[in-house]
Design an enzyme around this catalytic site. Structure first.
Site, PDB file in Angstrom:
ATOM      1  N   LYS A   1       0.842  -1.196   0.000  1.00  0.00           N
ATOM      2  CA  LYS A   1       0.000   0.000   0.000  1.00  0.00           C
ATOM      3  C   LYS A   1       0.886   1.260   0.000  1.00  0.00           C
ATOM      4  CE  LYS A   1      -3.559  -2.344   2.836  1.00  0.00           C
ATOM      5  NZ  LYS A   1      -4.418  -2.168   4.023  1.00  0.00           N
TER       6      LYS A   1
ATOM      7  N   HIS B   1      -1.772  -5.510   1.568  1.00  0.00           N
ATOM      8  CA  HIS B   1      -3.033  -6.214   1.334  1.00  0.00           C
ATOM      9  C   HIS B   1      -2.718  -7.599   0.792  1.00  0.00           C
ATOM     10  CE1 HIS B   1      -7.063  -7.191  -0.142  1.00  0.00           C
ATOM     11  NE2 HIS B   1      -6.452  -7.638  -1.220  1.00  0.00           N
TER      12      HIS B   1
ATOM     13  N   ARG C   1      -1.315 -14.544   3.570  1.00  0.00           N
ATOM     14  CA  ARG C   1      -2.061 -13.934   4.682  1.00  0.00           C
ATOM     15  C   ARG C   1      -1.321 -14.180   6.012  1.00  0.00           C
ATOM     16  NH1 ARG C   1      -6.632 -10.587   4.237  1.00  0.00           N
ATOM     17  NH2 ARG C   1      -7.601 -11.645   6.001  1.00  0.00           N
TER      18      ARG C   1
ATOM     19  N   TYR D   1     -12.178  -2.559  -2.685  1.00  0.00           N
ATOM     20  CA  TYR D   1     -12.619  -2.671  -1.293  1.00  0.00           C
ATOM     21  C   TYR D   1     -14.144  -2.694  -1.177  1.00  0.00           C
ATOM     22  CZ  TYR D   1      -7.955  -2.155   0.773  1.00  0.00           C
ATOM     23  OH  TYR D   1      -6.653  -2.370   1.188  1.00  0.00           O
TER      24      TYR D   1
ATOM     25  N   GLU E   1      -9.817  -9.755  -7.420  1.00  0.00           N
ATOM     26  CA  GLU E   1      -8.898  -8.636  -7.197  1.00  0.00           C
ATOM     27  C   GLU E   1      -7.774  -8.599  -8.230  1.00  0.00           C
ATOM     28  OE1 GLU E   1      -9.636  -8.833  -2.353  1.00  0.00           O
ATOM     29  OE2 GLU E   1      -7.654  -9.289  -3.167  1.00  0.00           O
TER      30      GLU E   1
ATOM     31  N   THR F   1      -5.097  -8.048  10.699  1.00  0.00           N
ATOM     32  CA  THR F   1      -5.357  -6.676  10.221  1.00  0.00           C
ATOM     33  C   THR F   1      -4.797  -5.620  11.175  1.00  0.00           C
ATOM     34  OG1 THR F   1      -7.403  -7.567   9.283  1.00  0.00           O
ATOM     35  CG2 THR F   1      -7.201  -5.177   9.370  1.00  0.00           C
TER      36      THR F   1
ATOM     37  N   ASN G   1      -1.400  -0.359   7.693  1.00  0.00           N
ATOM     38  CA  ASN G   1      -0.859  -1.702   7.948  1.00  0.00           C
ATOM     39  C   ASN G   1      -0.119  -2.298   6.748  1.00  0.00           C
ATOM     40  OD1 ASN G   1      -3.030  -2.361   6.354  1.00  0.00           O
ATOM     41  ND2 ASN G   1      -4.164  -3.459   7.942  1.00  0.00           N
TER      42      ASN G   1
END
Ligand code: IDP
Ligand code: MG
Length: 151
Positions: free
Chosen positions: A11, A117, A87, A51, A128, A93, A114
């Site tokens: 990000k 993604h 993940r 999102y 996505e 998160t 954070n």
């Protein structure tokens, strides 16, 4: 083998903080392979689409503002069970709830910044990846994967 494809985003906070190398290095050290990569600034429409599951939540507008406010690095990653594996590497998160050793626990402080993604399911990954990449963007790295993965 169950080779999966997933979308990882560094990000804008990760790009701004110069953490792109650290994050891609962690992905590669795990043994996953990068099959496409794009440094880009996301427009509002694509951010809201990406999102869309969070549309209407209190943090949605801030999230869209933040993700469109500077360049991000979109990465298509392939590997054995790569969706859950990435993940796991990214962590929960909220960085304070993320497992030590994960990207968010090691490098981030707050839920709103954070850093990364990662798609959360095969359906999310397909949806996505199509927002950020076209089919012709993907290279084949199957040979690299099959060389290093054993059951
Ligand atoms: P994930 O990134 O771990 O999959 P999601 O629940 O899908 O987490 O939320 C997407 C992103 O929205 C998070 O990474 C975070 O940046 C932001 N976010 C989620 N919940 C909150 C919140 O309660 N406050 C502010 N930002 C949030
Ligand atoms: Mg999510």
């Amino acid at each position: 083998m169950a080779i999966e494809r997933t979308l990882i985003l560094c990000k804008p906070d990760a790009v701004s903080r110069g953490l792109v190398g650290e994050i891609t290095a962690r992905i590669e050290r795990r043994g996953y392979v990068i099959i496409a990569m794009k440094l880009m600034q996301l427009d509002g429409d694509r951010a809201r689409e990406h999102y869309s599951e969070h549309s209407g939540k209190p943090f949605f507008n801030d999230l869209v503002d933040f993700i469109t406010n500077g360049p991000l690095l979109a990465i298509a990653v392939e590997g054995e069970r790569a969706i859950d594996g990435c993940r796991q590497m990214i962590g929960a998160t909220d960085p304070l709830a993320a497992a030590p050793g994960s990207i968010r626990a090691d490098l981030a402080q707050t839920i709103g910044r954070n850093l990364v993604h990662g798609s959360d399911s095969a359906a999310s990954a397909d949806r996505e990846l199509a927002i950020f990449f076209e089919d012709k963007d993907f290279v084949s790295r199957r040979h690299d994967l099959e060389r290093w993965i054993t059951e």
